[in-house]
Scaffold this motif. Structure first.
Motif: not given
Length: 184
Positions: A76-104
């Motif tokens: 929870l603290s990572t998901l709600r961190h004010p820098r979530h998605g800004r200081d690190w790249i969030v990649v969803y496993y499901e997106d990577l599985l369904l559309n690896p090229a777009a994720s990469l």
């Protein structure tokens, strides 16, 4: 912590729906402490999150429900961190599985590198690189949603209640994928 480290490239946070994550943990470690009669607060720094939710966690059945609550406590603290998605790249496993090229491609754009060399190596024809249980489905969407078939409606309602309790709205028991608003 990411504010105090000068990364050459942003780190990647790979997120997977918490229910199949926990199901996988339970399968991989069948004799672990998640079957204990009660959860005990770990003797570690920053354990306040465990103390804060201990009573609720111990009301839950050992196994899937309790481990889901612990996933929430620990993420929870990572998901709600004010820098979530800004200081690190969030990649969803499901997106990577369904559309690896777009994720990469999204990762390579954030890193400022040319993706061609490694995107060509993305396996688009396999839903998983492992098949320990010998139950891998060839269709990536079916593979990502396989866990949903194994949870009865009453348990799904209890699991959704746990996500709701912690305010985890990126995921629900109604879908194997993260909610569209969660995708960056």
């Amino acid at each position: 912590m990411t504010a105090s480290i000068a990364f050459k490239r942003k780190p990647i946070l790979l997120l997977r729906h918490p229910v199949p994550t926990v199901v996988s943990q339970l399968k991989a470690f069948p004799d672990a402490s998640h079957h204990a009669a009660a959860h005990t607060v770990p003797d570690q720094l920053f354990n306040e999150r465990h103390v804060q939710h201990l009573e609720m966690i111990n009301r839950l059945a050992p196994g899937l429900e309790r481990q889901l609550a612990l996933w929430c406590v620990n993420n929870l603290s990572t998901l709600r961190h004010p820098r979530h998605g800004r200081d690190w790249i969030v990649v969803y496993y499901e997106d990577l599985l369904l559309n690896p090229a777009a994720s990469l491609e999204r990762i390579s754009a954030a890193w400022g590198v040319q993706p061609d060399a490694w995107i060509d190596h993305a396996r688009r024809d396999r839903s998983s690189a492992t098949d320990f249980m010998r139950d891998r489905l060839s269709d990536p969407a079916a593979q990502a949603a396989k866990w949903m078939q194994r949870i009865d409606p009453a348990q799904a309602a209890r699991l959704q209640g746990i996500l709701d309790h912690f305010g985890i709205d990126e995921y629900s028991l109604a879908s194997a994928s993260p909610k569209a608003a969660a995708i960056q």
